[in-house]
Design a protein around this motif. Structure first.
Motif, PDB file in Angstrom:
ATOM      1  N   ILE A 119      -9.669  -7.209  64.704  1.00  0.00           N
ATOM      2  CA  ILE A 119     -10.461  -6.505  63.697  1.00  0.00           C
ATOM      3  C   ILE A 119     -11.916  -6.550  64.127  1.00  0.00           C
ATOM      4  CG2 ILE A 119     -11.227  -6.475  61.303  1.00  0.00           C
ATOM      5  CD1 ILE A 119      -8.583  -7.728  60.539  1.00  0.00           C
ATOM      6  N   PRO A 120     -12.534  -5.347  64.315  1.00  0.00           N
ATOM      7  CA  PRO A 120     -13.930  -5.352  64.742  1.00  0.00           C
ATOM      8  C   PRO A 120     -14.857  -5.824  63.630  1.00  0.00           C
ATOM      9  CG  PRO A 120     -13.219  -3.126  64.303  1.00  0.00           C
ATOM     10  CD  PRO A 120     -12.001  -3.998  64.201  1.00  0.00           C
ATOM     11  N   ASN A 121     -16.004  -6.218  64.025  1.00  0.00           N
ATOM     12  CA  ASN A 121     -17.016  -6.652  63.082  1.00  0.00           C
ATOM     13  C   ASN A 121     -17.333  -5.524  62.104  1.00  0.00           C
ATOM     14  OD1 ASN A 121     -20.056  -6.897  62.335  1.00  0.00           O
ATOM     15  ND2 ASN A 121     -19.424  -8.970  62.977  1.00  0.00           N
ATOM     16  N   TRP A 122     -17.587  -5.846  60.829  1.00  0.00           N
ATOM     17  CA  TRP A 122     -17.817  -4.813  59.807  1.00  0.00           C
ATOM     18  C   TRP A 122     -19.036  -3.949  60.122  1.00  0.00           C
ATOM     19  CZ3 TRP A 122     -22.237  -4.399  56.938  1.00  0.00           C
ATOM     20  CH2 TRP A 122     -23.126  -5.496  56.969  1.00  0.00           C
ATOM     21  N   LYS A 123     -19.976  -4.526  60.793  1.00  0.00           N
ATOM     22  CA  LYS A 123     -21.143  -3.732  61.154  1.00  0.00           C
ATOM     23  C   LYS A 123     -20.782  -2.630  62.148  1.00  0.00           C
ATOM     24  CE  LYS A 123     -24.396  -7.554  60.435  1.00  0.00           C
ATOM     25  NZ  LYS A 123     -25.403  -8.406  61.072  1.00  0.00           N
ATOM     26  N   ILE A 124     -19.886  -3.023  63.086  1.00  0.00           N
ATOM     27  CA  ILE A 124     -19.443  -2.016  64.066  1.00  0.00           C
ATOM     28  C   ILE A 124     -18.664  -0.908  63.363  1.00  0.00           C
ATOM     29  CG2 ILE A 124     -17.989  -1.643  66.089  1.00  0.00           C
ATOM     30  CD1 ILE A 124     -18.638  -4.477  66.953  1.00  0.00           C
ATOM     31  N   VAL A 125     -17.815  -1.333  62.389  1.00  0.00           N
ATOM     32  CA  VAL A 125     -17.019  -0.356  61.635  1.00  0.00           C
ATOM     33  C   VAL A 125     -17.926   0.626  60.919  1.00  0.00           C
ATOM     34  CG1 VAL A 125     -15.412  -0.052  59.719  1.00  0.00           C
ATOM     35  CG2 VAL A 125     -15.040  -1.874  61.383  1.00  0.00           C
ATOM     36  N   MET A 126     -18.918   0.135  60.211  1.00  0.00           N
ATOM     37  CA  MET A 126     -19.807   1.007  59.452  1.00  0.00           C
ATOM     38  C   MET A 126     -20.589   1.939  60.369  1.00  0.00           C
ATOM     39  SD  MET A 126     -19.143   0.402  56.392  1.00  0.00           S
ATOM     40  CE  MET A 126     -20.476   1.340  55.662  1.00  0.00           C
ATOM     41  N   ALA A 127     -20.995   1.382  61.509  1.00  0.00           N
ATOM     42  CA  ALA A 127     -21.735   2.225  62.446  1.00  0.00           C
ATOM     43  C   ALA A 127     -20.841   3.342  62.987  1.00  0.00           C
ATOM     44  CB  ALA A 127     -22.276   1.377  63.588  1.00  0.00           C
ATOM     45  N   GLY A 128     -19.595   2.978  63.319  1.00  0.00           N
ATOM     46  CA  GLY A 128     -18.662   3.986  63.818  1.00  0.00           C
ATOM     47  C   GLY A 128     -18.366   5.059  62.770  1.00  0.00           C
ATOM     48  N   PHE A 129     -18.213   4.603  61.552  1.00  0.00           N
ATOM     49  CA  PHE A 129     -17.937   5.553  60.470  1.00  0.00           C
ATOM     50  C   PHE A 129     -19.099   6.520  60.287  1.00  0.00           C
ATOM     51  CE2 PHE A 129     -18.142   6.783  56.005  1.00  0.00           C
ATOM     52  CZ  PHE A 129     -16.902   7.382  55.856  1.00  0.00           C
ATOM     53  N   ALA A 130     -20.313   5.964  60.376  1.00  0.00           N
ATOM     54  CA  ALA A 130     -21.490   6.812  60.218  1.00  0.00           C
ATOM     55  C   ALA A 130     -21.566   7.868  61.318  1.00  0.00           C
ATOM     56  CB  ALA A 130     -22.754   5.945  60.213  1.00  0.00           C
ATOM     57  N   VAL A 131     -21.261   7.431  62.557  1.00  0.00           N
ATOM     58  CA  VAL A 131     -21.285   8.385  63.673  1.00  0.00           C
ATOM     59  C   VAL A 131     -20.222   9.463  63.485  1.00  0.00           C
ATOM     60  CG1 VAL A 131     -20.905   8.632  66.146  1.00  0.00           C
ATOM     61  CG2 VAL A 131     -22.270   6.721  65.275  1.00  0.00           C
ATOM     62  N   LEU A 132     -19.022   9.013  63.082  1.00  0.00           N
ATOM     63  CA  LEU A 132     -17.930   9.957  62.877  1.00  0.00           C
ATOM     64  C   LEU A 132     -18.255  10.949  61.773  1.00  0.00           C
ATOM     65  CD1 LEU A 132     -15.038  10.803  63.584  1.00  0.00           C
ATOM     66  CD2 LEU A 132     -14.211   9.164  61.874  1.00  0.00           C
TER      67      LEU A 132
END
Length: 847
Positions: A119-132
């Motif tokens: 499970i990636p770090n939540w910060k990475i998840v949020m950043a990826g979601f924002a980019v997507l």
């Protein structure tokens, strides 16, 4: 091989004595290894190097402690899963400090479960979601910006198709063909009807931006709960999908996105009023009705402006699934209809409580509809009328497909009462006659060329051959008036004497004679016409020339091609009727006598207007001058004599003048009476056809058609019929002066009821006397007046039998070389017309 999950061992119990282990080093505790060097020996690979393990607490012999097991598993996992540097020791719950070492107490559970390592770090998840999300919205923005707004040029083919209406002479609907659509404007639709549709389909329509997110969510919930009553698409989306090209009906995300983009753009470009107008004119309501205008007529028999709120609610409820409602209602199942109606009126009450709040209690049941009848306009007499109209329109460049889509208003010439009168007259005088005997009739207004009535058959559904327009039969002596017109127009008078004695020998023609003895050697043209003297008319044709006769007849509406063909094969026999004509041609042809020498082409369409009410074409307003007015007036004098004292006395009307001419062909194969008043020219013809098989067996016709099939046999087809029609004599009692004249009189008596009595013009008596035979020398012997009233069975003075005017001279080529003592086979005409149900039986000629 994958990393194995952690499995805790059994809880420690009493320690058992440890067996001797030969490999155990002195001072080494059993079951325990020394820490491995941090770096492998030079000669060892990393995999071969001893591994460092954490100390373990004592436990059962032969069983690794929990910490050791976990450490080994993690080591295996790190080895197999990752090639990167290992995590520093001491960070997990049981670090390198030992059980109670400097790292502190060991946390329950040891290291993290392996699945959490993925499970990636939540910060990475949020950043990826924002980019997507940014990319997605960017793509949507680009797609929206590049989506063109549909233009009028992109309207779907057929979306504004509109059926055409054919009207009769009195502008009553004769037939409706094609798509049922009656376009209406926004202002024509009552507000209550608009609100009913909005309440049923898209309650936020007047305020939304063309799409409705709440509607989409509601649709998903309704679908999941099994109670879908309102779709996800807004009225704007539905209009875009149904009205413009480029938005298919397929179910896909791509199509839905395009539909949403277009709807939003259209909502900005078009007013809500225009969107609703296009929607209401496009949507299907059932019963074949497209658009609210057609639906109002199909379900309630009224114009859209007259619809009540309840009727509007019923129609709005049908939009969801009109075909299903049609099927249910036809089966007598009204449950779905009532459920949907109740839903709509409740939604209307929610939409505008002030206007519609009382509606559910006031009108809980749906309004009564008119009975649904699928009307077949190709049945009965109407089928022949519609066929005649379509044929004429096709000749003017408007195909049947154009008619069914173009929304034309077509004004025909037909009079419903006269059509029925024609049928009644024929049936009255042919009742009880063999089914092989056929009669036809056509009536034309000589002042404008309009075919006001005709008889082509009783029922188009059973017999598609229209005798009045299609059956071509020899005109016999009913052709003589065209020779008379040529004679008078050439400058010769009625006072000319013409021969009554035969035979007459003319170039290229067999001898022409009369069918009855003649006492006088010559008579004037009036007498020759009244008594239908063949020899006189053969010599008159010779004098003026056959070219002149053909020119007059073709200008009067007869087929020039058929006239020239008859001339080439029959030569001067054309003067006494060897050319073929139809009833419509004869009725139109005689109009030159009733209309002062002028001719309007016979036609069945007065005017055509397109869907924008622009005139496409009108009937011809300018007549053709065929003969002079004086020649027409004198011709009427001779043709009046036929009815007053001659062969056509049976056709005389009681209350007004009439004129005409009889005609009977060889062996009574065809019989005609063609006559007119100043207001109407009517032709009646009769013939007989016998249905014979290949073996010569005579079979009875079915609905005036020779049957091509025999039971269930597959041997026979329309191309290889069981029987074919042969023309045979009518019989001794059939002449132009008998049945045809009687039918003509019955019809004209009815047609002239209530019409003003008009007189023919006076005799002009122009031209010079051109005697083709010496004028007889008067004798002291008393003779009867040839124009005195006589008994029908009495000999007409010195001329002969009054009701007998046959062609008695036979040209070997007259019937295409077929001997006259044998029946003539008729060419096989398919006779198939637009909308004809099924294959057409073999019948009639098609020449």
């Amino acid at each position: 091989m994958s990393a194995q999950p952690y499995e805790p061992g059994p809880r420690p119990g009493p320690r058992a004595p440890e067996p001797y282990n030969p490999g155990q080093q002195p001072g080494q505790q059993p079951g325990r290894r020394e820490p491995a060097p941090r770096d492998p020996a030079p000669h060892q690979s990393p995999e071969q190097a001893p591994r460092e393990v954490a100390p373990r607490t004592p436990g059962p012999r032969g069983q690794a402690s929990r910490g050791e097991t976990e450490t080994r598993s993690r080591a295996n996992q790190e080895t197999m899963v990752s090639d990167g540097p290992r995590r520093a020791r001491g960070r997990s719950g049981g670090g390198g400090g030992g059980p109670e070492g400097p790292a502190g107490p060991r946390k329950p559970g040891g290291d993290k479960p392996r699945w959490r390592r993925f499970i990636p770090n939540w910060k990475i998840v949020m950043a990826g979601f924002a980019v997507l999300a940014a990319g997605l919205f960017g793509m949507i923005a680009v797609a929206y910006a590049n989506m063109p707004v549909p233009t009028q040029d992109q309207v779907q083919e057929g979306v504004d198709d509109q059926g055409s209406v054919i009207y009769d002479e009195n502008k009553k609907v004769l037939a409706r063909l094609g798509v049922k659509r009656i376009p209406v404007t926004y202002d024509q639709v009552p507000r209550a009807v608009q609100d009913a549709v909005i309440a049923a389909e898209n309650s936020s329509f007047r305020d939304d931006a063309g799409i409705s997110f709440s509607g989409m969510m509601r649709s998903l919930w309704s679908t999941a709960s099994g109670q879908q009553v309102q779709g996800a698409s807004t009225i704007t989306q539905q209009m875009a999908r149904n009205y413009y090209d480029g938005l298919s009906q397929e179910r896909s995300v791509q199509r839905k996105l395009k539909e949403i983009f277009v709807a939003v753009k259209l909502n900005k470009q078009l007013s809500k009023e225009k969107i609703l107008e296009q929607y209401l004119n496009t949507i299907y309501f059932g019963r074949g009705a497209y658009g609210i205008g057609a639906a109002a007529d199909a379900f309630f028999g009224k114009k859209v402006e007259k619809l009540t709120p309840e009727q509007g609610a019923y129609l709005a409820g049908r939009i969801q699934n009109p075909d299903a409602f049609d099927r249910a209602e036809l089966a007598g199942k009204m449950g779905d209809t009532e459920f949907r109606y109740n839903y709509v009126i409740k939604q209307m009450a929610l939409l505008d409580p002030t206007a519609y709040g009382a509606l559910p209690a006031k009108s809980p049941k749906s309004p009564k509809r008119v009975t649904y009848k699928t009307k077949d306009y190709f049945k009965g007499l109407a089928g022949y009328e519609v066929e005649a109209v379509l044929n004429e329109l096709k000749g003017r460049g408007i195909s049947r497909e154009d008619v069914e889509k173009g929304g034309y208003k077509i004004y025909s010439t037909f009079n419903k009462e006269l059509m029925q009168a024609a049928k009644n007259a024929v049936n009255k005088h042919t009742a009880g006659l063999p089914g092989e005997i056929n009669a036809t009739l056509a009536a034309v207004d000589p002042t404008n060329g309009r075919v006001r009535a005709f008889y082509g058959g009783d029922d188009y559904e059973k017999d598609q051959w229209n005798d009045a327009f299609l059956s071509q039969k020899q005109a016999a002596s009913a052709f003589k008036p065209y020779v008379l017109a040529a004679w008078l127009d050439a400058g010769y008078s009625l006072n000319s004497y013409v021969p009554t004695k035969g035979p007459v020998k003319l170039p290229g023609t067999t001898d022409i004679n009369n069918d009855h003895s003649m006492k006088a050697s010559a008579v004037d043209v009036v007498s020759a016409t009244a008594q239908s003297v063949n020899t006189a008319y053969a010599k008159m044709g010779e004098k003026v020339g056959l070219d002149k006769v053909i020119d007059i007849a073709s200008k009067a509406g007869l087929s020039e091609a058929r006239l020239k063909d008859a001339e080439s094969r029959h030569h001067y026999l054309i003067t006494i009727g060897s050319s073929q004509v139809t009833a419509v041609e004869q009725a139109g042809g005689y109009s030159i006598f009733a209309n002062g020498g002028k001719h309007y082409p016979s036609h069945v369409v007065i005017q055509v207007r397109d869907k924008n009410n622009q005139v496409v074409f009108n009937e011809k307003k300018t007549p053709v001058r065929v003969i002079s007015e004086d020649a027409a007036a004198d011709a009427v004098i001779a043709l009046e004599a036929v009815v007053k004292q001659g062969t056509g006395r049976n056709a005389a009307l009681y209350d007004r003048p009439a004129a005409g001419k009889t005609g009977t062909n060889n062996e009574n194969k065809e019989a005609w009476f063609v006559g007119f008043t100043p207001q109407l020219s009517t032709a009646v013809g009769m013939f007989r056809q016998e249905c014979r098989t290949k073996t010569g067996r005579v079979v009875q016709p079915k609905h005036d058609n020779c049957p091509w099939a025999r039971g269930k046999s597959k041997k026979y087809t329309p191309a290889n019929p069981y029987s074919k029609p042969y023309e045979v004599p009518l019989g001794s009692g059939f002449q132009g002066a008998t049945y045809p004249a009687a039918i003509w009189k019955t019809f004209m008596t009815e047609a002239m009821k209530g019409e003003k009595v008009e007189q023919f013009p006076p005799r002009a008596d122009t031209g010079i006397a051109e005697n083709l035979a010496p004028k007889p020398v008067p004798t002291p012997t008393a003779t009867k007046d040839p124009f005195a009233e006589q008994d029908p069975d009495e000999v007409c003075g010195e001329i002969g039998v009054c009701d007998d005017d046959q062609i008695v001279s036979i040209d070997p080529n007259q019937n295409d070389g077929t001997p006259q003592d044998e029946p003539t086979i008729i060419e096989q005409g398919q006779g198939s017309m637009p909308g004809a149900p099924g294959s057409t039986p073999i019948r009639r000629e098609n020449q």
